[in-house]
Write a protein that holds these residues in place. Structure first.
Motif, mmCIF file in Angstrom:
data_model
loop_
_atom_site.group_PDB
_atom_site.id
_atom_site.type_symbol
_atom_site.label_atom_id
_atom_site.label_comp_id
_atom_site.label_asym_id
_atom_site.label_seq_id
_atom_site.Cartn_x
_atom_site.Cartn_y
_atom_site.Cartn_z
ATOM 1 N N LYS A 68 0.858 -1.185 0.000
ATOM 2 C CA LYS A 68 0.000 0.000 0.000
ATOM 3 C C LYS A 68 0.897 1.239 0.000
ATOM 4 O O LYS A 68 1.771 1.380 0.867
ATOM 5 C CB LYS A 68 -0.911 -0.012 1.222
ATOM 6 N N VAL A 69 0.701 2.131 -0.978
ATOM 7 C CA VAL A 69 1.588 3.276 -1.140
ATOM 8 C C VAL A 69 0.810 4.579 -0.971
ATOM 9 O O VAL A 69 -0.342 4.684 -1.407
ATOM 10 C CB VAL A 69 2.321 3.234 -2.501
ATOM 11 N N TYR A 70 1.430 5.542 -0.344
ATOM 12 C CA TYR A 70 0.822 6.827 -0.025
ATOM 13 C C TYR A 70 1.658 7.945 -0.632
ATOM 14 O O TYR A 70 2.836 8.103 -0.294
ATOM 15 C CB TYR A 70 0.755 6.974 1.497
ATOM 16 N N PHE A 71 1.080 8.684 -1.561
ATOM 17 C CA PHE A 71 1.681 9.919 -2.061
ATOM 18 C C PHE A 71 1.052 11.069 -1.273
ATOM 19 O O PHE A 71 -0.124 11.373 -1.441
ATOM 20 C CB PHE A 71 1.413 10.090 -3.555
ATOM 21 N N ALA A 72 1.833 11.717 -0.421
ATOM 22 C CA ALA A 72 1.269 12.724 0.474
ATOM 23 C C ALA A 72 0.949 14.036 -0.227
ATOM 24 O O ALA A 72 0.075 14.780 0.219
ATOM 25 C CB ALA A 72 2.219 12.972 1.637
ATOM 26 N N GLY A 73 1.641 14.353 -1.326
ATOM 27 C CA GLY A 73 1.408 15.613 -2.013
ATOM 28 C C GLY A 73 2.076 16.783 -1.311
ATOM 29 O O GLY A 73 2.856 16.622 -0.367
ATOM 30 N N ASP A 74 1.768 17.992 -1.764
ATOM 31 C CA ASP A 74 2.363 19.206 -1.215
ATOM 32 C C ASP A 74 1.699 19.553 0.117
ATOM 33 O O ASP A 74 0.662 20.213 0.157
ATOM 34 C CB ASP A 74 2.185 20.372 -2.193
ATOM 35 N N THR A 75 2.308 19.134 1.189
ATOM 36 C CA THR A 75 1.738 19.362 2.509
ATOM 37 C C THR A 75 2.845 19.385 3.541
ATOM 38 O O THR A 75 3.918 18.804 3.331
ATOM 39 C CB THR A 75 0.713 18.274 2.870
ATOM 40 N N ILE A 76 2.583 20.060 4.631
ATOM 41 C CA ILE A 76 3.432 19.968 5.800
ATOM 42 C C ILE A 76 2.878 18.868 6.709
ATOM 43 O O ILE A 76 1.824 18.294 6.432
ATOM 44 C CB ILE A 76 3.485 21.321 6.547
ATOM 45 N N TRP A 77 3.595 18.545 7.781
ATOM 46 C CA TRP A 77 3.043 17.639 8.788
ATOM 47 C C TRP A 77 1.845 18.319 9.431
ATOM 48 O O TRP A 77 1.934 19.456 9.894
ATOM 49 C CB TRP A 77 4.098 17.298 9.830
ATOM 50 N N CYS A 78 0.713 17.637 9.452
ATOM 51 C CA CYS A 78 -0.529 18.233 9.947
ATOM 52 C C CYS A 78 -1.482 17.113 10.335
ATOM 53 O O CYS A 78 -1.198 15.928 10.141
ATOM 54 C CB CYS A 78 -1.161 19.133 8.877
ATOM 55 N N SER A 79 -2.636 17.484 10.851
ATOM 56 C CA SER A 79 -3.596 16.477 11.320
ATOM 57 C C SER A 79 -4.082 15.596 10.173
ATOM 58 O O SER A 79 -4.339 14.399 10.368
ATOM 59 C CB SER A 79 -4.779 17.157 12.002
ATOM 60 N N GLU A 80 -4.205 16.156 8.971
ATOM 61 C CA GLU A 80 -4.668 15.347 7.832
ATOM 62 C C GLU A 80 -3.689 14.220 7.511
ATOM 63 O O GLU A 80 -4.107 13.112 7.150
ATOM 64 C CB GLU A 80 -4.858 16.230 6.596
ATOM 65 N N ILE A 81 -2.399 14.494 7.637
ATOM 66 C CA ILE A 81 -1.404 13.452 7.397
ATOM 67 C C ILE A 81 -1.490 12.382 8.481
ATOM 68 O O ILE A 81 -1.445 11.178 8.210
ATOM 69 C CB ILE A 81 0.013 14.057 7.357
ATOM 70 N N GLU A 82 -1.631 12.809 9.704
ATOM 71 C CA GLU A 82 -1.734 11.868 10.811
ATOM 72 C C GLU A 82 -2.964 10.980 10.663
ATOM 73 O O GLU A 82 -2.902 9.763 10.898
ATOM 74 C CB GLU A 82 -1.763 12.626 12.138
ATOM 75 N N VAL A 83 -4.086 11.562 10.247
ATOM 76 C CA VAL A 83 -5.304 10.789 10.023
ATOM 77 C C VAL A 83 -5.091 9.750 8.924
ATOM 78 O O VAL A 83 -5.483 8.587 9.056
ATOM 79 C CB VAL A 83 -6.480 11.722 9.677
ATOM 80 N N ALA A 84 -4.470 10.150 7.836
ATOM 81 C CA ALA A 84 -4.236 9.221 6.725
ATOM 82 C C ALA A 84 -3.357 8.055 7.161
ATOM 83 O O ALA A 84 -3.624 6.889 6.828
ATOM 84 C CB ALA A 84 -3.602 9.957 5.553
ATOM 85 N N LEU A 85 -2.307 8.344 7.895
ATOM 86 C CA LEU A 85 -1.412 7.282 8.364
ATOM 87 C C LEU A 85 -2.122 6.346 9.333
ATOM 88 O O LEU A 85 -1.970 5.121 9.252
ATOM 89 C CB LEU A 85 -0.178 7.894 9.017
ATOM 90 N N ASN A 86 -2.910 6.915 10.230
ATOM 91 C CA ASN A 86 -3.638 6.091 11.200
ATOM 92 C C ASN A 86 -4.681 5.210 10.523
ATOM 93 O O ASN A 86 -4.894 4.059 10.918
ATOM 94 C CB ASN A 86 -4.326 6.985 12.228
ATOM 95 N N LYS A 87 -5.357 5.738 9.524
ATOM 96 C CA LYS A 87 -6.461 5.020 8.891
ATOM 97 C C LYS A 87 -5.984 3.944 7.924
ATOM 98 O O LYS A 87 -6.522 2.838 7.898
ATOM 99 C CB LYS A 87 -7.382 6.002 8.153
ATOM 100 N N TYR A 88 -4.952 4.244 7.140
ATOM 101 C CA TYR A 88 -4.591 3.347 6.038
ATOM 102 C C TYR A 88 -3.299 2.565 6.266
ATOM 103 O O TYR A 88 -3.050 1.602 5.539
ATOM 104 C CB TYR A 88 -4.489 4.161 4.741
ATOM 105 N N HIS A 89 -2.469 2.957 7.196
ATOM 106 C CA HIS A 89 -1.239 2.233 7.508
ATOM 107 C C HIS A 89 -0.470 1.839 6.231
ATOM 108 O O HIS A 89 -0.269 0.652 5.960
ATOM 109 C CB HIS A 89 -1.550 0.985 8.332
ATOM 110 N N PRO A 90 -0.040 2.815 5.442
ATOM 111 C CA PRO A 90 0.673 2.474 4.209
ATOM 112 C C PRO A 90 1.999 1.778 4.489
ATOM 113 O O PRO A 90 2.633 2.005 5.531
ATOM 114 C CB PRO A 90 0.903 3.843 3.552
ATOM 115 N N ASN A 91 2.403 0.930 3.568
ATOM 116 C CA ASN A 91 3.713 0.296 3.652
ATOM 117 C C ASN A 91 4.820 1.236 3.202
ATOM 118 O O ASN A 91 5.955 1.139 3.663
ATOM 119 C CB ASN A 91 3.747 -0.969 2.795
ATOM 120 N N ILE A 92 4.474 2.123 2.263
ATOM 121 C CA ILE A 92 5.447 3.053 1.688
ATOM 122 C C ILE A 92 4.782 4.428 1.607
ATOM 123 O O ILE A 92 3.647 4.547 1.134
ATOM 124 C CB ILE A 92 5.879 2.613 0.280
#
Length: 255
Positions: free
Chosen positions: A154-178
């Protein structure tokens, strides 16, 4: 899964039997004006493409995080086949269609459902913040994507973003491998970074301890100020270098 960094955010992802061109910026070096109000005034892109246009066009689809010119430029609008599938955020659908592209697929929801199914690949849109406070609002909406397919990590392209709550939510929900992170600490003379700094990358690494990370968006556009070597040093100090890849332009990574 294979990912080949082309330059900046542009990469070719081989995934689920398909090839995606991610965030295509296809213009030749020094052909675009610099980003205004940046400490660096060099014209963009700072470096040439490391591969031929023919290789870049030998893909099945385009994955587009947003349409700022360092992610979708006039070269991409001119050179990409008008019938190529383009997956984008809903805010960019009309702009891309107005350029003559006929297969524009907006990924409508973030988290509300399990994405857009295409050719056996699930594409899920995630959120982000292109900077902080009022600056993030001025920069407009940006998206990231989770890709999931049978037999693939499972791969996650974060896009143009800083570390923020949306990134934390995505990581918590989907647990990407990369996770593919857009670094460089892009910024203007005022307002703080609008893409990830080395400290943001470290935050992502600490969130999921067994996740591999790839950092792109470096040393190719004038407002990206943090270098590959600076990020590597920060990772070395934290003992994280063994699972973070910082590819050179044209480098292929296989997972």
């Amino acid at each position: 899964m294979r990912i080949k960094l082309i330059r900046h955010a542009t990469s070719i992802l081989q995934y689920g039997g398909k090839k995606f061109l991610v965030d295509p910026m296809l213009s030749s070096a020094r052909s675009m004006a610099p980003v205004d109000f940046s400490p660096n005034t060099q014209k963009n892109p700072l470096v040439e493409l490391p591969v031929t246009i023919e290789e870049l066009l030998d893909v099945n689809a385009v994955l587009l995080t947003h349409t700022h010119r360092d992610h979708f430029d006039e070269g991409a609008a001119r050179l990409l086949p008008k019938k190529i599938p383009i997956f984008c955020q809903p805010e960019d659908e009309r702009k891309i269609a107005d350029l003559g592209f006929t297969k524009v697929y907006p990924v409508q929801e973030t988290f509300a459902w399990e994405g857009f199914a295409w050719e056996g690949i699930n594409i899920i849109r995630t959120g982000g913040q292109h900077g902080s406070g009022d600056l993030a609002k001025k920069m407009g909406p940006v998206s990231g994507y989770i890709l999931d397919a049978a037999g693939e990590p499972k791969v996650y392209f974060a896009g143009d973003t800083i570390w923020c709550s949306e990134i934390e939510v995505a990581l918590n929900k989907y647990h990407p491998n990369i996770s593919v992170l857009y670094g460089g600490a892009a910024q203007f003379l005022e307002g703080g970074p609008i893409t990830m700094t080395s400290e943001d990358v470290i935050q992502v690494c600490r969130k999921i301890s067994n996740m591999n990370v790839v950092v792109v968006h470096l040393e190719a556009f004038n407002h990206c100020l943090e270098t590959r070597d600076e990020i590597k040093r920060a990772l070395d100090i934290r003992g994280l270098s063994d699972r973070v890849w910082i590819p050179e332009n044209g480098e292929l990574i296989t997972f």
